[in-house]
Design a protein around this motif. Structure first.
Motif, PDB file in Angstrom:
ATOM      1  N   THR A 196       7.643  -1.588   5.603  1.00  0.00           N
ATOM      2  CA  THR A 196       6.731  -3.007   4.547  1.00  0.00           C
ATOM      3  C   THR A 196       5.605  -2.304   4.120  1.00  0.00           C
ATOM      4  O   THR A 196       5.000  -2.071   5.371  1.00  0.00           O
ATOM      5  CB  THR A 196       6.269  -4.566   4.694  1.00  0.00           C
ATOM      6  N   LEU A 232       7.534 -11.734   1.890  1.00  0.00           N
ATOM      7  CA  LEU A 232       7.489 -10.310   1.301  1.00  0.00           C
ATOM      8  C   LEU A 232       5.773 -10.613   1.039  1.00  0.00           C
ATOM      9  O   LEU A 232       6.248 -10.958   0.442  1.00  0.00           O
ATOM     10  CB  LEU A 232       8.530  -9.166   0.882  1.00  0.00           C
ATOM     11  N   THR A 291       3.153  -5.992  -1.858  1.00  0.00           N
ATOM     12  CA  THR A 291       4.180  -5.111  -1.296  1.00  0.00           C
ATOM     13  C   THR A 291       5.511  -4.012  -2.047  1.00  0.00           C
ATOM     14  O   THR A 291       6.044  -4.642  -2.565  1.00  0.00           O
ATOM     15  CB  THR A 291       4.416  -5.431   0.673  1.00  0.00           C
ATOM     16  N   THR A 301       8.897  -2.618   0.381  1.00  0.00           N
ATOM     17  CA  THR A 301       9.169  -2.987   1.541  1.00  0.00           C
ATOM     18  C   THR A 301      11.194  -2.233   1.356  1.00  0.00           C
ATOM     19  O   THR A 301      11.633  -2.334   0.453  1.00  0.00           O
ATOM     20  CB  THR A 301       9.916  -3.940   1.975  1.00  0.00           C
TER      21      THR A 301
END
Length: 503
Positions: free
Chosen positions: A452, A493, A497, A499
């Motif tokens: 991430t 999440l 972000t 990932t």
């Protein structure tokens, strides 16, 4: 309300296989020769706390002193630079840019540094050898554009091929052939791009055929790429360009104007795409500039894919079955926005790669490797910026087979699925949570490796991987990029972000 996606790697539809050199980059000709390029932003401008002073009027931007500064020639023998370039894996290197259209090739050491009439700069033999040595050292392929300025039309008529022959023949004799060529950089802007005064689309079509015919006759293995347009893309059914806005300031003719009458067919369809124009040029065409507050939104992120889809129509018409190359791409024309070197632009970069591969096969050349604020690497130190680490992880984890993961379109969430780069069974996902307020819940049926990416702030110059800062050490070595093991089940999440999830 929970935003939930469920990943089922065993239930995906094959879309296509893609080029292993998808992630490629530009080295501007003005970097090679030394010369003016976009003035660097200050730390305050990058942080968003200081405004950039804006020009009052527009001219040939290669001569606008308030926007530019002088940079010495890049050291392509720098070991730190070469190691980091090689870490990106197989790539195309494009040496071009607006300055390239007005560069004289002095491979016989005849000018004594004096620029010949009709040109703006001089490329020396040693400088071009530096490019060829770099390309060989990092295992790249070479794409260039050639000069097409007043000096290449000494009698005011058709293109003189003296310059073209010099650079092709010298490269071949040195043992590093030119693998692909675009006749001229951004020809849709004609004189603004460096063409002779009064140069017309008809002149371009004539010279395009002269040039491409010569290349095919003398270097048939070289791919002929074009038209290398900047800005919006016009389809046959509409005169309105679909793009990020840069065309509203500088475009003077369309793809159709440049290709409709051409007799020499292209091997690859190319165009340039930026999400609008940077702060440097924003006062000249405010409608072409996106504010930083919009740089994470769905509308901003979808612009590149809209342009790519329009280009498939043009590719199918002018270059049937050919690849599409975005031979310049970045967050904004004009050297990049103030946030181009920060984590905020990672969302755009990764989303462009993900969406492009669902639309077509080809190559995206990031502008640039190590120049101006949109470079992968810092110009002075060659240290990686957030976008460098992001595409490094893409190349390390995302394989060359693209799948439809079957997840419906969702607001502020973009999900892409590929094969695993390590060749193992399973899938590699890229999940972008571009909401800055809401988490995204992911459900998986088996354990996965999780990488991430985030920023301390969205405009941070430092990017985090699973909460750890990414930077090279004092010897210039890359950090160890370890995943977090994510157990089967649901997990969140965080907002803002990107990932990579490997299953």
């Amino acid at each position: 309300m929970e935003r939930l996606i469920t990943l089922r790697p065993d239930d995906m539809r094959f879309i296509r296989s893609i080029d292993s050199r998808l992630v490629s980059y530009n080295i501007e000709m003005t970097e090679v020769t030394g010369g003016t390029f976009w003035k660097a932003y200050t730390p305050g401008q990058i942080a968003g706390t200081e405004d950039f002073p804006l020009p009052e009027k527009f001219s040939d931007f290669t001569a606008m002193e308030e926007l530019l500064q002088y940079y010495p020639p890049i050291d392509l023998y720098n070991e730190h630079l070469r190691v980091l370039a090689k870490e990106l894996g197989p790539a195309w290197v494009r040496v071009s840019g607006t300055w390239a259209t007005k560069t004289y090739y002095d491979f016989a050491d005849a000018t004594n540094g004096k620029v010949p009439e009709g040109y703006q700069s001089v490329l020396t033999k040693e400088q071009w050898i530096g490019v060829l040595d770099f390309v060989r050292a990092v295992g790249a392929k070479l794409l260039i554009s050639v000069s097409n300025c007043a000096g290449d039309h000494p009698n005011g008529g058709a293109l003189d091929l003296t310059q073209t022959q010099k650079i092709f023949d010298f490269s071949h004799s040195y043992g590093v052939d030119i693998d692909a060529v675009e006749f001229m950089n951004e020809p849709n802007m004609l004189e603004v791009s460096g063409a002779p005064k009064g140069y017309t689309p008809a002149d371009y079509v004539r010279d395009h055929d002269i040039f491409n015919r010569w290349v095919r006759s003398h270097y048939p293995q070289c791919l002929v790429v074009g038209p290398c347009n900047a800005g919006g893309i016009h389809t046959e059914n509409s005169d309105e360009p679909m793009g990020g806005g840069i065309e509203s300031m500088m475009e003077t003719c369309t793809v159709h104007d440049l290709l409709r009458g051409a007799k020499e067919r292209l091997d690859v369809f190319s165009y340039h795409y930026y999400n609008g124009i940077s702060e440097r040029l924003a006062s000249l065409t405010p409608s072409g500039h996106w504010a930083a507050e919009l740089a994470h939104t769905d509308r901003y992120l979808e612009m590149a894919s809209i342009n790519a889809r329009n280009c498939t129509v043009l590719r199918d018409h002018y270059v049937p079955n050919g690849q599409i190359w975005v031979t310049e791409s970045g967050d904004a024309g004009g050297g990049g926005n103030t946030w181009a070197s920060t984590y905020l632009d990672v969302l755009r970069t990764l989303n462009e790669l993900g969406s492009f591969t669902t639309i077509t096969d080809g190559v995206i050349f990031h502008n640039t490797l190590a120049s101006s604020d949109y470079g992968f690497l810092n110009h002075d130190t060659f240290d990686p910026r957030p976008n460098y680490f992001a595409v490094f992880l893409w190349n390390k984890l995302m394989g060359n087979v693209v799948y439809d993961c079957g997840i419906p379109v969702m607001e502020n969430a973009h999900i892409y699925a590929h094969s695993r780069k390590d060749g193992k069974a399973g899938a590699a996902y890229l999940i972008i949570n571009n909401s800055l307020e809401k988490a995204l819940t992911v459900e998986i049926q088996k354990e996965a490796d999780c990488y991430t990416l985030s920023g301390k702030t969205m405009r941070s110059s430092v990017m985090l991987l699973n909460g750890m800062e990414l930077s090279v050490d004092t010897d210039g070595n890359m950090p160890l990029l370890f995943p977090v093991q994510q157990a089967a089940g649901k997990f969140e999440l965080a907002p803002g972000t990107c990932t990579f999830l490997i299953m």
